[in-house]
Design an enzyme around this catalytic site. Structure first.
Site, mmCIF file in Angstrom:
data_model
loop_
_atom_site.group_PDB
_atom_site.id
_atom_site.type_symbol
_atom_site.label_atom_id
_atom_site.label_comp_id
_atom_site.label_asym_id
_atom_site.label_seq_id
_atom_site.Cartn_x
_atom_site.Cartn_y
_atom_site.Cartn_z
ATOM 1 C CG ASP A 287 24.131 -17.229 -3.754
ATOM 2 O OD1 ASP A 287 22.905 -17.453 -3.604
ATOM 3 O OD2 ASP A 287 24.719 -17.419 -4.841
ATOM 4 C CB VAL B 275 21.983 -8.244 -2.966
ATOM 5 C CG1 VAL B 275 23.251 -9.010 -2.647
ATOM 6 C CG2 VAL B 275 21.340 -8.750 -4.248
ATOM 7 N N GLY C 134 24.675 1.801 -4.032
ATOM 8 C CA GLY C 134 24.913 2.580 -2.826
ATOM 9 C C GLY C 134 26.147 2.119 -2.077
ATOM 10 C CB ALA D 77 25.933 -10.258 -14.396
ATOM 11 C CE1 TYR E 225 18.026 -12.990 -15.848
ATOM 12 C CE2 TYR E 225 17.858 -13.260 -18.229
ATOM 13 C CZ TYR E 225 18.624 -13.237 -17.081
ATOM 14 O OH TYR E 225 19.987 -13.449 -17.146
ATOM 15 N NE ARG F 135 21.009 -21.686 -17.349
ATOM 16 C CZ ARG F 135 21.817 -20.942 -16.594
ATOM 17 N NH1 ARG F 135 22.315 -19.833 -17.072
ATOM 18 N NH2 ARG F 135 22.107 -21.303 -15.359
#
Length: 329
Positions: free
Chosen positions: A33, A59, A104, A116, A147, A188
């Site tokens: 993370d 990442v 990869g 996800a 998004y 949210r």
């Protein structure tokens, strides 16, 4: 020898619960993370374990993990409106460059990759409920597009690697999920309502409250993801709770649960905000023998107990009241 799994976005809400599940199942877990939206407190209880390791890494840049990997779960992405409106470029990059890097890595390690995805690939749907065969109704250049399109591209690239390279891949389309470790300030519905109730504020409804959502408790979501990873199906699968409720009805449930008597206030509905959201989970039932087990009443009780345990300082860290001003019609 224990299987080894890499979980990206591991310090986030869903990622941290997945870490718990794979540890419980006896896996060696490599957590990754960049902490742009995640929080180490979600996984700090795992740090003393010999079969857990943490890598602080983005990442979207080259990903290296020494040793074997049997599985990769790609959950690194901002997932709430307040996040992807603030960091739109990072959101696009983690869905594209990040996915490419992990594909990869999966190729190099001969690992199975699960990505996800999200119900947001369906956009503001013209088909209800939403089945995996529906292509969606998405505004590519709207504020939510960073998004939605990141996830749609992620699915396309994953399927390309599966078809062209024969890579073992899985795609989970996640519908609204809730539970402990959600951030109160992530914009949210559930943490926003609960935070307002606990602070004694009126509950803010966007639009007239007739729009619907379907909420899945995190334990059910994790179970569905776990089963999908170990299945033989490479196409997208909806994992969510098909019990649909209007936002206004849900706000009233929150007031009843919290024992508060605040009023409901209204603000304009954001651009491209879906008016209907309910998963068709027929495929998950057939392929995975999965359906949600935890009802909303029980799940909300557990979630409320978690939020009640937060410090007064954490309760005041709320940004939900103004983030949508950037996307009003």
């Amino acid at each position: 020898m224990a299987k080894r799994v890499l979980i990206t976005g591991a310090a986030g809400f869903l990622g941290s619960h997945l870490c718990d599940r794979f540890i419980k199942e006896g896996y060696d877990v490599v957590a990754m993370d960049n902490l742009i939206t995640g929080d180490l407190k979600n996984i700090e209880h795992l740090f003393p374990l010999e079969n857990f390791e943490f890598h602080h890494h983005d990442v979207s840049k080259f990903v290296h993990v020494a040793g074997k990997l049997d599985y990769i779960l790609h959950f690194a992405s901002p997932a709430s409106p307040i996040d992807y409106l603030k960091i739109p470029i990072q959101t696009l990059k983690v869905g594209s460059l990040g996915t490419h890097n992990l594909l990869g890595l999966a190729m190099a390690k001969k690992a199975r990759l699960l990505i996800a995805s999200t119900s947001e690939v369906y956009g503001d749907p013209q088909v209800h409920p939403q089945a995996e065969t529906y292509y969606g109704n998405v505004n590519t250049i709207g504020p939510r597009g960073v998004y939605d399109e990141a996830k749609r591209f992620q699915e396309s690239m994953t399927m390309a690697y599966h078809r062209y390279h024969g890579l073992e891949t899985r795609i989970v389309r996640i519908f609204n999920t809730y539970g402990p470790r959600m951030r109160l300030n992530d914009g949210r519905v559930i943490p926003a309502f609960m935070g307002q109730a606990l602070r004694g504020e009126d509950l803010t409804i966007f639009g007239d409250g007739s729009q619907t959502r379907s909420f899945c408790y995190v334990d059910d979501q994790v179970e569905g993801i776990y089963r999908l990873l170990h299945s033989d199906y490479s196409g997208p699968v909806n994992i969510g709770n098909p019990h649909e409720i209007t936002i206004k009805e849900f706000a009233q449930e929150i007031l009843k649960l919290t024992g508060t008597d605040q009023k409901l206030t209204h603000k304009p509905l954001p651009t491209d905000d879906p008016l209907k959201r309910r998963p068709d989970i027929s495929l998950a039932k057939k392929l995975l023998d999965w359906e949600p087990k935890i009802g909303r009443e029980e799940g909300m009780r557990r979630t409320f107990e978690y939020f009640k345990g937060l410090s007064p300082e954490e309760l005041q860290k709320s940004e939900h009241k103004d983030f949508r001003q950037h996307i009003k019609r």
